[in-house]
Design an enzyme around this catalytic site. Sequence first.
Site, mmCIF file in Angstrom:
data_model
loop_
_atom_site.group_PDB
_atom_site.id
_atom_site.type_symbol
_atom_site.label_atom_id
_atom_site.label_comp_id
_atom_site.label_asym_id
_atom_site.label_seq_id
_atom_site.Cartn_x
_atom_site.Cartn_y
_atom_site.Cartn_z
ATOM 1 N N ASP A 77 59.013 15.812 45.305
ATOM 2 C CA ASP A 77 58.510 15.389 43.991
ATOM 3 C C ASP A 77 57.363 16.280 43.518
ATOM 4 O OD1 ASP A 77 57.313 14.124 46.246
ATOM 5 O OD2 ASP A 77 56.304 12.671 44.965
ATOM 6 N N ASP A 122 49.011 13.160 46.714
ATOM 7 C CA ASP A 122 49.469 11.768 46.664
ATOM 8 C C ASP A 122 48.318 10.750 46.733
ATOM 9 O OD1 ASP A 122 52.314 11.888 46.420
ATOM 10 O OD2 ASP A 122 52.448 12.539 48.497
ATOM 11 N N TYR A 156 51.190 1.246 45.783
ATOM 12 C CA TYR A 156 51.303 2.590 46.365
ATOM 13 C C TYR A 156 50.617 2.623 47.732
ATOM 14 C CZ TYR A 156 51.411 7.741 45.920
ATOM 15 O OH TYR A 156 51.654 9.071 46.083
ATOM 16 N N GLU A 174 56.655 17.614 49.887
ATOM 17 C CA GLU A 174 57.673 16.646 49.471
ATOM 18 C C GLU A 174 58.187 17.020 48.079
ATOM 19 O OE1 GLU A 174 56.499 12.569 50.147
ATOM 20 O OE2 GLU A 174 58.589 11.962 50.379
ATOM 21 N N HIS A 226 61.867 8.014 47.043
ATOM 22 C CA HIS A 226 62.232 8.232 48.456
ATOM 23 C C HIS A 226 63.662 7.750 48.660
ATOM 24 C CE1 HIS A 226 57.742 7.897 49.881
ATOM 25 N NE2 HIS A 226 58.027 9.122 49.475
ATOM 26 N N HIS A 253 50.389 11.658 41.070
ATOM 27 C CA HIS A 253 51.188 10.624 40.395
ATOM 28 C C HIS A 253 50.249 9.750 39.572
ATOM 29 C CE1 HIS A 253 54.811 11.346 42.776
ATOM 30 N NE2 HIS A 253 54.105 11.254 43.886
ATOM 31 N N HIS A 283 49.856 11.808 52.946
ATOM 32 C CA HIS A 283 50.533 10.977 53.901
ATOM 33 C C HIS A 283 51.514 11.735 54.788
ATOM 34 C CE1 HIS A 283 54.531 10.519 51.700
ATOM 35 N NE2 HIS A 283 53.809 11.300 50.956
ATOM 36 N N HIS A 314 51.514 19.908 49.240
ATOM 37 C CA HIS A 314 52.370 19.008 50.044
ATOM 38 C C HIS A 314 53.808 19.382 49.713
ATOM 39 C CE1 HIS A 314 54.088 15.249 51.442
ATOM 40 N NE2 HIS A 314 54.097 14.646 50.273
#
Length: 396
Positions: free
Chosen positions: A83, A164, A192, A81, A23, A225, A145, A79
């Site tokens: 990554d 996530d 996490y 994001e 992030h 992850h 999230h 998702h």
Amino acid sequence: MVTEIVEGVYWVGVVDWALRHFHGYELHTPRGSTYNSYLIKDEKTVVVDTVWGPFADDFIANVRDVVDPATIDIVVANHAEADHSGGLPAIMRRCPEATVVVSKRGAESVPGHYHREWNFKAVGTGDKIDIGKHELVFVEAPMLHWPDSMFTYLTGKNLLMPNDAFGQHYATDRRFNDEVDQLELYEEALRYYANILTPFSDLVIKKIDEVLSLNLAVDVIAPSHGVIWRDDPLQIVGKYKEWASQVPEQRAVILYDTMWHGTRHMAEAVGAGLAAEGVPYKIFYAPVAERNQVLTEIFRARAVVVGSPTVNRGYISTLGTYMEDLRGLGFKNKVGAAFGSYGWSGEAVEMIEGHLKRCGIEVAAPGVRAKWQPAADDLAASTDLGRAVARAVKGA
Ligand code: FEO
């Protein structure tokens, strides 16, 4: 190296051993991370999530080890994001007619990141896609999230891919939870949760109950992850329920900064008071502390005691990030207190107490201020503060 995680489902992600900040610089990742992507070979070929953009070539090479990327029919983006979606442009160049499956909110966020005219299909909870022998079932998981977050479940293999959720920033040569050091694994899973998911704890409990109520058999949980939970996979679900309840341990964190060691002496005196009452504690010196470790320890603890000298009529700037974290992460069931030395005006302690209250942290006892260097009576008052906090920790 590509790994077949269950028959016909392949891990085609990458391990980022070098990652230390995530992030941007918001999250410290001392054990690196992985970006997990899963390739399902059925009558249709499906990719679930991709990888961070800088690793797109490695990801494509992994996909090629299993199939010709041009044969991919469906790419699920759980998702947006980067990554997990960063490999979308690379994979979609190879299979431009593939359907990109997104959640309803993902229909905003994924196109918003890539501005491409892909064949999007938005799905909601309970929607299914037949891929041959098996089906994909989707469960929206807003705020776990991001608003767009979604879980994908593969029938027949009883495989849950929750993106996530249940993940860890944990680079390892192993892919499964039963193959790694359990202490490391749980340190990273907790870090996490504490640093990313704490604000959404109420939703975590509701979502877990909702997923369990669907009566989907779950043999494997494959997050995006870290390692894949195949040995007693519901152990991490149980841990999430425990963490989401935010029932703290009877322990304390003392976080301070100091200019000429006066506030340091007070921090140690507060610790002596906690120890005298049998409450374990850790002291963190803000300028050198590892922020995410401190936040993880605060997550665990019942008490957070903050010390600062007064600088520019306020608390010292190194504590500012932590003050914002206490607000943003919204820890529950905490008590707190403040202390600090000062030279002239001495506002810091009162400001910290006010901030703790605004964060929903009950102030267990009035703060202690010491003018100039703390004298013996100031240190005794600091020890008494530690004792008072300890009694609050123990509920006495
Ligand atoms: Fe929300 Fe792993 O990204």
